[in-house]
Enzyme design. Sequence first.
Site, PDB file in Angstrom:
ATOM      1  CG  ASP A 141       8.651 -47.275  38.179  1.00  0.00           C
ATOM      2  OD1 ASP A 141       9.676 -47.993  38.320  1.00  0.00           O
ATOM      3  OD2 ASP A 141       8.697 -46.103  37.744  1.00  0.00           O
ATOM      4  CE  LYS A 144       4.776 -38.208  30.140  1.00  0.00           C
ATOM      5  NZ  LYS A 144       3.718 -37.468  29.465  1.00  0.00           N
ATOM      6  CG  ASP A 169       9.673 -43.787  40.368  1.00  0.00           C
ATOM      7  OD1 ASP A 169      10.381 -44.276  39.485  1.00  0.00           O
ATOM      8  OD2 ASP A 169      10.068 -42.875  41.128  1.00  0.00           O
ATOM      9  CG  ASN A 170       9.214 -41.877  37.576  1.00  0.00           C
ATOM     10  OD1 ASN A 170       8.916 -43.057  37.334  1.00  0.00           O
ATOM     11  ND2 ASN A 170      10.455 -41.489  37.777  1.00  0.00           N
ATOM     12  CD  GLU A 199      14.957 -43.097  37.731  1.00  0.00           C
ATOM     13  OE1 GLU A 199      14.438 -42.549  38.714  1.00  0.00           O
ATOM     14  OE2 GLU A 199      14.306 -43.521  36.777  1.00  0.00           O
TER      15      GLU A 199
HETATM   16  C1  LIG Z   1      13.000 -41.871  30.646  1.00  0.00           C
HETATM   17  C2  LIG Z   1      13.097 -40.644  31.521  1.00  0.00           C
HETATM   18  N1  LIG Z   1      13.782 -39.595  31.007  1.00  0.00           N
HETATM   19  C3  LIG Z   1      13.952 -38.470  31.727  1.00  0.00           C
HETATM   20  C4  LIG Z   1      13.424 -38.361  33.001  1.00  0.00           C
HETATM   21  C5  LIG Z   1      12.712 -39.437  33.544  1.00  0.00           C
HETATM   22  C6  LIG Z   1      12.549 -40.586  32.811  1.00  0.00           C
HETATM   23  C7  LIG Z   1      11.812 -41.740  33.423  1.00  0.00           C
HETATM   24  C8  LIG Z   1      12.179 -42.137  34.727  1.00  0.00           C
HETATM   25  C9  LIG Z   1      11.510 -43.186  35.346  1.00  0.00           C
HETATM   26  O1  LIG Z   1      11.822 -43.598  36.614  1.00  0.00           O
HETATM   27  C10 LIG Z   1      10.469 -43.872  34.678  1.00  0.00           C
HETATM   28  N2  LIG Z   1       9.817 -44.894  35.317  1.00  0.00           N
HETATM   29  C11 LIG Z   1       8.858 -45.549  34.661  1.00  0.00           C
HETATM   30  N3  LIG Z   1       8.471 -45.234  33.385  1.00  0.00           N
HETATM   31  C12 LIG Z   1       9.041 -44.201  32.700  1.00  0.00           C
HETATM   32  O2  LIG Z   1       8.653 -43.943  31.541  1.00  0.00           O
HETATM   33  C13 LIG Z   1      10.111 -43.464  33.358  1.00  0.00           C
HETATM   34  C14 LIG Z   1      10.789 -42.396  32.734  1.00  0.00           C
HETATM   35 MG   LIG Z   2      10.273 -44.802  37.501  1.00  0.00          MG
END
Ligand SMILES: Cc1ncccc1-c1cc(O)c2nc[nH]c(=O)c2c1
Ligand SMILES: [Mg+2]
Length: 214
Positions: A141, A144, A169-170, A199
């Site tokens: 997490d 990316k 995640d993501n 989230e």
């Molecule tokens: C920051 C953000 N903006 C728009 C959409 C998604 C995100 C986002 C959401 C997350 O859960 C993340 N987890 C770990 N690291 C990340 O960089 C990260 C970024």
């Molecule tokens: Mg995340």
Amino acid sequence: MALSKEERILEFVLKNAVRGDPDSVVDTIDRYCSSKEWAMNVGNEKGLILDKIVKETNPSVLVELGTYCGYSAVRIGRLLKPDARFFTLEVNPKFADVARQMLEFAGLKDKVQILEGATYDIIPQLKKKYEVDTLDFVFVDHWKDQYKPDTLLLENCNLLRKGSVILADNVIVPGAPDFLKYVRTCGKYDCTNYLSHLEYMNEDDALEKAVFRG
Ligand SMILES: Cc1ncccc1-c1cc(O)c2nc[nH]c(=O)c2c1
Ligand SMILES: [Mg+2]
């Protein structure tokens, strides 16, 4: 200097959650981030999927890549058996400092070890410096672009064994397409996708579980 967003989240927890109660810490962070300021915690919807997979795995040795404010470290830490060893890696010193205080408040200081630094520096130290043999569970997490290189590093450091669970995640947003393609096509993992939402938002996101075949 004014407080950072991460310090504002911590302050809200210190004022509104119950010391020593990890569930109240998780709920209080979710309350703040869903009503006052969005933050990149895994959140409660994906968090319930995370809980289920941690419970099913019942891990003894775990690593998290990307601690941030400590939300998922508290969420995972609260489910672990007493003798479990859980390392969470964070490159940003300010985030690590907030997470340290968050974990201490939650009563998980002795259960979760925050390792400050880059994943590519720390992962190769896990065996010798941190006396890890292999990992039962890895929560990915952080960033990316690091998902695939760090997965390869875990493999090459012989930290994965048959059944090691990697949960990322993501995988939709921000997305990690090279990681997804790799784990789904390299032949070394059994993969499962858990569709959910970003989230605190209505936008689609997903977790990917990749179980190492050994
Ligand atoms: C920051 C953000 N903006 C728009 C959409 C998604 C995100 C986002 C959401 C997350 O859960 C993340 N987890 C770990 N690291 C990340 O960089 C990260 C970024
Ligand atoms: Mg995340």
